[in-house]
Scaffold this motif. Sequence first.
Motif, PDB file in Angstrom:
ATOM      1  N   ASN A  48      35.760  42.005  42.190  1.00 17.76           N
ATOM      2  CA  ASN A  48      36.692  41.586  41.139  1.00 17.76           C
ATOM      3  C   ASN A  48      37.974  42.374  41.285  1.00 17.76           C
ATOM      4  N   LYS A  65      46.228  48.676  40.937  1.00 19.78           N
ATOM      5  CA  LYS A  65      47.159  47.570  40.693  1.00 19.78           C
ATOM      6  C   LYS A  65      46.585  46.637  39.640  1.00 19.78           C
ATOM      7  N   LEU A  68      45.578  43.682  39.055  1.00 24.85           N
ATOM      8  CA  LEU A  68      45.289  42.394  39.692  1.00 24.85           C
ATOM      9  C   LEU A  68      45.038  41.283  38.673  1.00 24.85           C
ATOM     10  N   TRP A  69      44.473  41.665  37.543  1.00 26.12           N
ATOM     11  CA  TRP A  69      44.176  40.693  36.488  1.00 26.12           C
ATOM     12  C   TRP A  69      45.127  40.904  35.327  1.00 26.12           C
ATOM     13  N   ARG A  97      53.759  40.099  38.547  1.00 24.40           N
ATOM     14  CA  ARG A  97      53.485  39.510  39.870  1.00 24.40           C
ATOM     15  C   ARG A  97      53.999  40.439  40.967  1.00 24.40           C
ATOM     16  N   MET A 146      54.140  43.542  40.826  1.00 27.62           N
ATOM     17  CA  MET A 146      53.249  44.703  40.887  1.00 27.62           C
ATOM     18  C   MET A 146      51.904  44.352  41.514  1.00 27.62           C
ATOM     19  N   GLY A 147      51.696  43.075  41.841  1.00 27.85           N
ATOM     20  CA  GLY A 147      50.453  42.681  42.512  1.00 27.85           C
ATOM     21  C   GLY A 147      49.521  41.841  41.666  1.00 27.85           C
ATOM     22  N   ALA A 148      49.914  41.511  40.426  1.00 31.81           N
ATOM     23  CA  ALA A 148      49.028  40.688  39.587  1.00 31.81           C
ATOM     24  C   ALA A 148      48.829  39.325  40.241  1.00 31.81           C
ATOM     25  N   LEU A 149      47.601  38.826  40.144  1.00 28.34           N
ATOM     26  CA  LEU A 149      47.215  37.664  40.928  1.00 28.34           C
ATOM     27  C   LEU A 149      46.446  36.656  40.078  1.00 28.34           C
ATOM     28  N   GLN A 150      45.485  37.146  39.325  1.00 27.37           N
ATOM     29  CA  GLN A 150      44.718  36.285  38.433  1.00 27.37           C
ATOM     30  C   GLN A 150      45.371  36.367  37.057  1.00 27.37           C
ATOM     31  N   TYR A 191      50.616  32.806  41.046  1.00 24.70           N
ATOM     32  CA  TYR A 191      49.419  33.253  40.324  1.00 24.70           C
ATOM     33  C   TYR A 191      48.292  32.242  40.509  1.00 24.70           C
ATOM     34  N   TYR A 192      47.067  32.701  40.393  1.00 24.38           N
ATOM     35  CA  TYR A 192      45.930  31.802  40.213  1.00 24.38           C
ATOM     36  C   TYR A 192      45.705  31.792  38.705  1.00 24.38           C
ATOM     37  N   ASN A 222      44.723  30.456  34.761  1.00 23.47           N
ATOM     38  CA  ASN A 222      43.583  29.958  34.014  1.00 23.47           C
ATOM     39  C   ASN A 222      43.960  29.848  32.540  1.00 23.47           C
ATOM     40  N   ARG A 246      41.668  28.861  46.663  1.00 22.08           N
ATOM     41  CA  ARG A 246      43.012  28.987  47.220  1.00 22.08           C
ATOM     42  C   ARG A 246      43.052  30.212  48.120  1.00 22.08           C
ATOM     43  N   GLN A 284      45.749  32.751  50.141  1.00 26.07           N
ATOM     44  CA  GLN A 284      47.167  33.099  50.303  1.00 26.07           C
ATOM     45  C   GLN A 284      47.349  34.546  50.739  1.00 26.07           C
ATOM     46  N   GLU A 294      49.014  38.127  50.279  1.00 23.51           N
ATOM     47  CA  GLU A 294      49.525  38.917  49.169  1.00 23.51           C
ATOM     48  C   GLU A 294      50.350  40.082  49.671  1.00 23.51           C
ATOM     49  N   ALA A 350      51.827  42.428  47.901  1.00 25.54           N
ATOM     50  CA  ALA A 350      51.527  43.683  47.206  1.00 25.54           C
ATOM     51  C   ALA A 350      50.257  44.347  47.740  1.00 25.54           C
ATOM     52  N   GLN A 351      49.312  43.543  48.249  1.00 25.56           N
ATOM     53  CA  GLN A 351      48.064  44.115  48.760  1.00 25.56           C
ATOM     54  C   GLN A 351      48.123  44.294  50.276  1.00 25.56           C
ATOM     55  N   LEU A 374      41.127  32.935  46.286  1.00 28.70           N
ATOM     56  CA  LEU A 374      41.119  32.921  44.825  1.00 28.70           C
ATOM     57  C   LEU A 374      40.296  31.750  44.319  1.00 28.70           C
ATOM     58  N   MET A 409      38.112  36.865  42.906  1.00 34.08           N
ATOM     59  CA  MET A 409      38.942  36.877  44.107  1.00 34.08           C
ATOM     60  C   MET A 409      38.254  37.705  45.168  1.00 34.08           C
TER      61      MET A 409
END
Lengths: 394, 94
Positions: free
Chosen positions: A6, A15, A17-18, A61, A63-67, A93-94, A96, B18, B20, B22, B24-25, B31, B36
């Motif tokens: 996760n 980071k 991420l969520w 985003r 900063m690395g936020a993804l979900q 972003y993914y 939801n 998905r 992709q 990243e 930042a990483q 995803l 993820m």
Amino acid sequence: MAQQNNGTELHGTPKPLWLLAEITYRCPLHCAFCYNPTDYVTHTQNELSTEQWIKVLREARKMGALQLGISGGEPLLRDDIEAIVAEAGSLGYYSNLITSGVGLTEKRIAEFKRGGLDHIQLSMHDITKEINNFITDTNTFELKKKVAAMIKAYDYPMVLNVVIHRYNIEHIGEILEMAEAIGADYVELANTQYYGWSLINRAQLMPSKEQLEKAEAITNQFRKRVGNKMKVFFVVPDYYATRPKKCMNGWGQVFMIVTANGDVLPCHSARSLPGLTFPNVREAESLEWIWNESPAFNKYRGDGWMKEPCRSCPEKEKDLGGCRCQAYLLAGDAEGADPVCTKSPYRHLIDEAIEEAKNPKIAAQPIIFRTDKNSKKLLEGELRERAQAFHALP
Amino acid sequence: MSDKIRSEDVFGLARHYRFQYEEAQGCYVLLFPEGMIKLNGSAGEVIKRVDGKKTVADIVAECKAAFPDVPDLEGDVLAMLQLAYDKAWIARKE
């Protein structure tokens, strides 16, 4: 070769991420198990604007936020979700949408699809109209079925979230069959965790150990039968464990929550902790400062804050001492071990709740639904007695 | 668990997944609802070639051409694809 996680890898700088955007605390439902703060009514008049949300999305985003979870309250009560979804889509972003389904129309879902929304998580409550309508204190049973069909028609993955409590736990087999019948791809059976409204209603909501074990066995049988077709998550209630959960995968490690009024939190109920001021996006210089530098986000990062029995515990990395909010709400000690842990000097508080769940006070105490009126009553003290059992007074 | 992949199979990403890169990483990610997966360099190189058109043999050949100095690359690529298939990250195209 690959890691399934996760985003829990902790090497390097953490980071966010969520990102959870609790975009409004207004809600047409009145669920008695809601984890939202009991004083939410103080945050319904000062919501962030569309532009402020877009700025939050852009900064996070970077900063690395993804979900991205767009939640509430009921997010669909805002009429700018389309703009927010479109921005999230263009930023990569993914995303939801976490919804009760109330307010979802053909027009809106089409717009979400165009904007790049990735999935919709629909809350379901029971297979019976009676329990659905009782626990949410609304007449929403038929609507939820219609919304589920709409989600399917727009080729969204069907993600159902069912909060489990004493009133529906014995229907878990039927709930899973319903999920299968409507073509769910993911089902999250989320046993109630006791924060916010669910904490003050704990005596009504908490199932017995026997009920829980039966529910888990039925879930496992169902999993065996459906295989890969449907993913079923069974979120174990920590009260019935002997070690605490690694709450949020660690304070300020992977999760960042921005609330309706712009407060930035490392977990849903962090504002219940004493002596902490959480930064607000309206005033702070940047989200990056909030995440990396703010005193609140550094307060319980890592394990420097720990005391015994956590400090010398061989399992401290595994669970990081559990949940700070639970330690405070139940035992009044935010730096103590989570009382769920059998090494905690306050474990008896959990055992007493378990004992009580064998003979619940369903008749003796009325359930308190999440309404503006009750939120005010909790603030003004009329319902103080119920909150006094916990350090949950707003 | 599931069946073995074959060299003539064609795979695409699983429905609703998905893939992709990243910034930042500094890695590729997969995803999907509620989760993820971060892919390391070589896993990312394999999954990025899974496009619903190329066969397993094509992907192996492409990876070999892209990384001529890596020994026994075929085994690694096949193992990665098998893992991705077993975990249902990728799905066979009929």
